[in-house]
Design a protein around this motif. Structure first.
Motif, PDB file in Angstrom:
ATOM      1  N   HIS A 117      -2.410  -3.620  -8.942  1.00 13.99           N
ATOM      2  CA  HIS A 117      -2.211  -3.187 -10.327  1.00 13.99           C
ATOM      3  C   HIS A 117      -1.592  -1.787 -10.417  1.00 13.99           C
ATOM      4  O   HIS A 117      -0.565  -1.576 -11.077  1.00 13.99           O
ATOM      5  CB  HIS A 117      -3.567  -3.237 -11.030  1.00 13.99           C
ATOM      6  CG  HIS A 117      -3.547  -2.810 -12.451  1.00 13.99           C
ATOM      7  ND1 HIS A 117      -3.215  -3.664 -13.472  1.00 13.99           N
ATOM      8  CD2 HIS A 117      -3.791  -1.600 -13.021  1.00 13.99           C
ATOM      9  CE1 HIS A 117      -3.264  -3.006 -14.615  1.00 13.99           C
ATOM     10  NE2 HIS A 117      -3.615  -1.754 -14.370  1.00 13.99           N
ATOM     11  N   MET A 118      -2.220  -0.834  -9.705  1.00 16.57           N
ATOM     12  CA  MET A 118      -1.759   0.566  -9.775  1.00 16.57           C
ATOM     13  C   MET A 118      -0.387   0.728  -9.138  1.00 16.57           C
ATOM     14  O   MET A 118       0.484   1.437  -9.650  1.00 16.57           O
ATOM     15  CB  MET A 118      -2.715   1.466  -8.984  1.00 16.57           C
ATOM     16  CG  MET A 118      -3.970   1.812  -9.677  1.00 16.57           C
ATOM     17  SD  MET A 118      -3.669   2.972 -10.995  1.00 16.57           S
ATOM     18  CE  MET A 118      -3.570   4.497 -10.076  1.00 16.57           C
ATOM     19  N   GLU A 119      -0.227   0.081  -7.985  1.00 18.70           N
ATOM     20  CA  GLU A 119       1.048   0.217  -7.260  1.00 18.70           C
ATOM     21  C   GLU A 119       2.196  -0.356  -8.082  1.00 18.70           C
ATOM     22  O   GLU A 119       3.306   0.188  -8.091  1.00 18.70           O
ATOM     23  CB  GLU A 119       0.934  -0.486  -5.893  1.00 18.70           C
ATOM     24  CG  GLU A 119      -0.001   0.247  -4.940  1.00 18.70           C
ATOM     25  CD  GLU A 119      -0.635  -0.627  -3.853  1.00 18.70           C
ATOM     26  OE1 GLU A 119      -1.288  -0.068  -2.970  1.00 18.70           O
ATOM     27  OE2 GLU A 119      -0.508  -1.882  -3.903  1.00 18.70           O
ATOM     28  N   ALA A 155       0.819  -1.217   0.000  1.00 18.61           N
ATOM     29  CA  ALA A 155       0.000   0.000   0.000  1.00 18.61           C
ATOM     30  C   ALA A 155       0.860   1.277   0.000  1.00 18.61           C
ATOM     31  O   ALA A 155       1.729   1.429  -0.855  1.00 18.61           O
ATOM     32  CB  ALA A 155      -0.968  -0.056   1.190  1.00 18.61           C
ATOM     33  N   ASP A 156       0.648   2.181   0.975  1.00 19.35           N
ATOM     34  CA  ASP A 156       1.372   3.460   0.954  1.00 19.35           C
ATOM     35  C   ASP A 156       2.867   3.300   1.236  1.00 19.35           C
ATOM     36  O   ASP A 156       3.650   4.205   0.942  1.00 19.35           O
ATOM     37  CB  ASP A 156       0.731   4.436   1.943  1.00 19.35           C
ATOM     38  CG  ASP A 156      -0.737   4.656   1.614  1.00 19.35           C
ATOM     39  OD1 ASP A 156      -1.044   4.894   0.432  1.00 19.35           O
ATOM     40  OD2 ASP A 156      -1.575   4.558   2.525  1.00 19.35           O
ATOM     41  N   GLY A 157       3.254   2.152   1.777  1.00 18.52           N
ATOM     42  CA  GLY A 157       4.693   1.861   1.893  1.00 18.52           C
ATOM     43  C   GLY A 157       5.298   1.769   0.495  1.00 18.52           C
ATOM     44  O   GLY A 157       6.454   2.154   0.276  1.00 18.52           O
ATOM     45  N   SER A 169       2.344  -0.472 -11.426  1.00 16.26           N
ATOM     46  CA  SER A 169       2.629   0.459 -12.527  1.00 16.26           C
ATOM     47  C   SER A 169       3.473   1.627 -12.025  1.00 16.26           C
ATOM     48  O   SER A 169       4.422   2.063 -12.681  1.00 16.26           O
ATOM     49  CB  SER A 169       1.349   1.041 -13.126  1.00 16.26           C
ATOM     50  OG  SER A 169       0.495   0.011 -13.451  1.00 16.26           O
ATOM     51  N   ARG A 170       3.101   2.125 -10.839  1.00 18.44           N
ATOM     52  CA  ARG A 170       3.822   3.267 -10.262  1.00 18.44           C
ATOM     53  C   ARG A 170       5.284   2.909  -9.987  1.00 18.44           C
ATOM     54  O   ARG A 170       6.193   3.657 -10.326  1.00 18.44           O
ATOM     55  CB  ARG A 170       3.112   3.632  -8.948  1.00 18.44           C
ATOM     56  CG  ARG A 170       3.010   5.115  -8.702  1.00 18.44           C
ATOM     57  CD  ARG A 170       2.322   5.362  -7.375  1.00 18.44           C
ATOM     58  NE  ARG A 170       0.885   5.442  -7.469  1.00 18.44           N
ATOM     59  CZ  ARG A 170       0.034   4.793  -6.656  1.00 18.44           C
ATOM     60  NH1 ARG A 170       0.461   4.008  -5.698  1.00 18.44           N
ATOM     61  NH2 ARG A 170      -1.256   4.927  -6.809  1.00 18.44           N
ATOM     62  N   LEU A 171       5.487   1.728  -9.402  1.00 13.31           N
ATOM     63  CA  LEU A 171       6.854   1.298  -9.079  1.00 13.31           C
ATOM     64  C   LEU A 171       7.675   1.099 -10.351  1.00 13.31           C
ATOM     65  O   LEU A 171       8.825   1.531 -10.443  1.00 13.31           O
ATOM     66  CB  LEU A 171       6.813  -0.053  -8.357  1.00 13.31           C
ATOM     67  CG  LEU A 171       6.640  -0.078  -6.857  1.00 13.31           C
ATOM     68  CD1 LEU A 171       6.464  -1.524  -6.395  1.00 13.31           C
ATOM     69  CD2 LEU A 171       7.873   0.530  -6.189  1.00 13.31           C
TER      70      LEU A 171
HETATM   71  N1  LIG Z   1     -10.670  -0.343   5.254  1.00 15.57           N
HETATM   72  C1  LIG Z   1      -9.532   0.298   5.044  1.00 15.57           C
HETATM   73  O1  LIG Z   1      -9.034   1.070   5.885  1.00 15.57           O
HETATM   74  C2  LIG Z   1      -8.809   0.095   3.764  1.00 15.57           C
HETATM   75  C3  LIG Z   1      -7.781   0.971   3.466  1.00 15.57           C
HETATM   76  N2  LIG Z   1      -7.012   0.803   2.376  1.00 15.57           N
HETATM   77  C4  LIG Z   1      -5.897   1.736   2.260  1.00 15.57           C
HETATM   78  O2  LIG Z   1      -6.198   2.732   1.322  1.00 15.57           O
HETATM   79  C5  LIG Z   1      -4.983   3.337   0.912  1.00 15.57           C
HETATM   80  C6  LIG Z   1      -4.962   3.469  -0.603  1.00 15.57           C
HETATM   81  O3  LIG Z   1      -4.931   2.146  -1.194  1.00 15.57           O
HETATM   82  P1  LIG Z   1      -5.400   1.852  -2.703  1.00 15.57           P
HETATM   83  O4  LIG Z   1      -5.302   0.398  -2.941  1.00 15.57           O
HETATM   84  O5  LIG Z   1      -6.720   2.505  -2.931  1.00 15.57           O
HETATM   85  O6  LIG Z   1      -4.214   2.515  -3.505  1.00 15.57           O
HETATM   86  P2  LIG Z   1      -4.183   3.621  -4.656  1.00 15.57           P
HETATM   87  O7  LIG Z   1      -4.566   4.921  -4.062  1.00 15.57           O
HETATM   88  O8  LIG Z   1      -2.888   3.506  -5.312  1.00 15.57           O
HETATM   89  O9  LIG Z   1      -5.329   3.217  -5.659  1.00 15.57           O
HETATM   90  C7  LIG Z   1      -5.344   2.053  -6.324  1.00 15.57           C
HETATM   91  C8  LIG Z   1      -6.455   2.246  -7.337  1.00 15.57           C
HETATM   92  O10 LIG Z   1      -6.263   1.291  -8.344  1.00 15.57           O
HETATM   93  C9  LIG Z   1      -7.487   0.741  -8.681  1.00 15.57           C
HETATM   94  N3  LIG Z   1      -7.214  -0.631  -9.136  1.00 15.57           N
HETATM   95  C10 LIG Z   1      -6.968  -1.711  -8.364  1.00 15.57           C
HETATM   96  N4  LIG Z   1      -6.775  -2.795  -9.133  1.00 15.57           N
HETATM   97  C11 LIG Z   1      -6.901  -2.361 -10.412  1.00 15.57           C
HETATM   98  C12 LIG Z   1      -6.817  -3.009 -11.664  1.00 15.57           C
HETATM   99  N5  LIG Z   1      -6.558  -4.332 -11.744  1.00 15.57           N
HETATM  100  N6  LIG Z   1      -6.987  -2.259 -12.760  1.00 15.57           N
HETATM  101  C13 LIG Z   1      -7.228  -0.939 -12.675  1.00 15.57           C
HETATM  102  N7  LIG Z   1      -7.322  -0.275 -11.519  1.00 15.57           N
HETATM  103  C14 LIG Z   1      -7.170  -0.982 -10.404  1.00 15.57           C
HETATM  104  C15 LIG Z   1      -8.345   0.803  -7.439  1.00 15.57           C
HETATM  105  O11 LIG Z   1      -9.699   0.945  -7.748  1.00 15.57           O
HETATM  106  C16 LIG Z   1      -7.833   2.055  -6.744  1.00 15.57           C
HETATM  107  O12 LIG Z   1      -8.597   3.165  -7.083  1.00 15.57           O
HETATM  108  C17 LIG Z   1      -3.856   2.437   1.456  1.00 15.57           C
HETATM  109  O13 LIG Z   1      -3.353   2.977   2.637  1.00 15.57           O
HETATM  110  C18 LIG Z   1      -4.585   1.172   1.762  1.00 15.57           C
HETATM  111  O14 LIG Z   1      -3.923   0.371   2.717  1.00 15.57           O
HETATM  112  C19 LIG Z   1      -7.143  -0.367   1.505  1.00 15.57           C
HETATM  113  O15 LIG Z   1      -6.223  -1.313   2.004  1.00 15.57           O
HETATM  114  C20 LIG Z   1      -8.561  -0.897   1.488  1.00 15.57           C
HETATM  115  C21 LIG Z   1      -9.153  -1.049   2.875  1.00 15.57           C
END
Ligand SMILES: NC(=O)C1=CN([C@@H]2O[C@H](COP(=O)(O)OP(=O)(O)OC[C@H]3O[C@@H](n4cnc5c(N)ncnc54)[C@H](O)[C@@H]3O)[C@@H](O)[C@H]2O)[C@@H](O)CC1
Ligand SMILES: Nc1ncnc2c1ncn2[C@@H]1O[C@H](COP(=O)(O)OP(=O)(O)OP(=O)(O)O)[C@@H](O)[C@H]1O
Ligand SMILES: [Mg+2]
Length: 327
Positions: free
Chosen positions: A187-189, A162-164, A191-193
């Motif tokens: 997926h997104m993470e 995640a944000d790490g 691509s970014r890396l």
């Molecule tokens: N209940 C909670 O507190 C949760 C918090 N979260 C936290 O939220 C923060 C942001 O995490 P994100 O995972 O949203 O990271 P990002 O902000 O990098 O967003 C990832 C984005 O990619 C999209 N995505 C995922 N798989 C995809 C695919 N195969 N093709 C296209 N798009 C895709 C998702 O819809 C999301 O919008 C992190 O700190 C994370 O740990 C998440 O772990 C979810 C649960």
């Protein structure tokens, strides 16, 4: 016309046969790797003391995100760790404590002495999971940078999620060449890396090659790209985990994966490469965490269908673990 139909049917039969051979082959590969995972699981024994099967720390949790560090930390316990700590921002601590009396929660990440506060605990921890629900506040990320450096200096394995991974994309040098790091990008993470390291986009037609190259470029850290199939590499081997899950994609499944991986990484390093048949222990641990998460998803979906959430998956950890690893 009819000869063209015949040719089409033959071609389809060849493709079907090739596909079923490929499937049979990959099922056999998966079974072989699952056997290696079974080899790293420590036996339950009445002679062990509390803590021996794992003391895991999760670094994450801020005002916005309290679920993610909770999911990661409780998953570590449910998989078999003895103690699970969360190091989070002060606003997140009472919330996480209220979710569970089983977690040890330290409200230190936004204090001026954050690195020192976490460093005090490092000698007592076997592995760190860095990033679930951390957020992207610069001051927090700066502390996490110090925590990562302190962990490396002590040779503590780190799972970065995640944000790490956001932090690592800004500063890849932080984990460059650290063989005890496992990155678990979605997926997104990913691509970014990839973009940060290669200054260009991922070749979406070559997922295996992309994961392999990223691991190599980072000095053989283990990379787990999550997705429809999980692709894992240590820069030498590439594994694919296609354990049946479901089509339900609620948030938090990745946190279950990174928390379980924290424990499995510890167990794998304790066991060593003799029991993993020459494969990297971290790669075997990562395969275990991917299979387990997907199996939990499968079982939870059988019961709850579209309303499946990550809490339902966590309730399946015990039976999913037994089914995969204790049969
Ligand atoms: N209940 C909670 O507190 C949760 C918090 N979260 C936290 O939220 C923060 C942001 O995490 P994100 O995972 O949203 O990271 P990002 O902000 O990098 O967003 C990832 C984005 O990619 C999209 N995505 C995922 N798989 C995809 C695919 N195969 N093709 C296209 N798009 C895709 C998702 O819809 C999301 O919008 C992190 O700190 C994370 O740990 C998440 O772990 C979810 C649960
Ligand atoms: N299309 C898919 N089909 C089957 N399983 C999938 C699919 N996409 C992801 N998964 C599985 O879901 C789990 C979490 O992956 P995902 O990509 O959702 O992580 P994430 O975005 O980091 O999750 P989180 O919401 O916890 O941050 C992994 O075990 C992965 O194997
Ligand atoms: Mg995630």
């Amino acid at each position: 016309m009819s000869s063209r139909c015949g040719a089409f049917r033959t071609c389809r039969r060849v493709l079907e046969r090739a596909f079923s051979l490929y499937k049979a082959h990959s099922i056999k590969d998966m079974e072989n790797t699952l056997q290696l995972v079974r080899n790293i699981i420590p036996p339950l024994s009445s002679t062990k003391h509390k803590g021996q099967d794992g003391r895991i720390g999760v670094v994450g949790g801020c005002q916005e995100y309290t679920g993610a560090p909770y999911f990661a930390a409780i998953s570590a316990l449910k998989v078999g760790a003895d103690l699970s700590h969360v190091f989070c921002a002060s606003a997140a601590a009472p919330v996480i404590k209220a979710y569970s009396p089983e977690l040890i929660v330290h409200p230190v990440l936004d204090s001026p002495g954050a690195v020192h506060e976490v460093e005090k605990w490092l000698p007592r921890l076997h592995a760190l999971v860095v990033g679930p629900g951390l957020g992207r506040d610069d001051a927090l990320l700066d502390s996490v940078k110090g925590i990562l450096e302190a962990s490396k200096a002590r040779d503590i394995p780190v799972v970065i999620d995640a944000d790490g991974l956001w932090l690592v994309a800004q500063q890849p040098a932080l984990i460059q060449g650290y063989r005890k790091a496992v990155l678990t990008p979605n997926h997104m993470e990913f691509s970014r890396l990839y973009d940060a390291v290669f200054r260009g986009p991922v070749d979406s037609d070559d997922r295996h090659g992309s994961v392999l190259r990223l691991s190599q470029a980072l000095g053989n850290v283990t990379v787990v790209q999550k997705g429809e199939h999980d692709i894992l590499s240590d820069g030498q081997q590439v594994l694919v985990c296609s354990q049946e899950g479901s089509s339900r994609r609620c948030g938090g499944q990745g946190d279950l994966l990174s928390g379980s991986l924290g424990v499995l990484v510890h167990w794998a390093l304790l066991t060593g490469p003799e029991k993993t048949n020459g494969s990297s222990p971290l790669l075997v641990a990562a395969f275990g965490a991917c299979s387990l998460t997907r199996q939990c998803n499968h079982q939870a979906f059988q019961k709850h269908g579209r309303s499946t959430t990550t809490s339902d998956m966590i309730a399946e950890v015990g039976t999913a673990f037994s089914k995969l690893f204790e049969t």
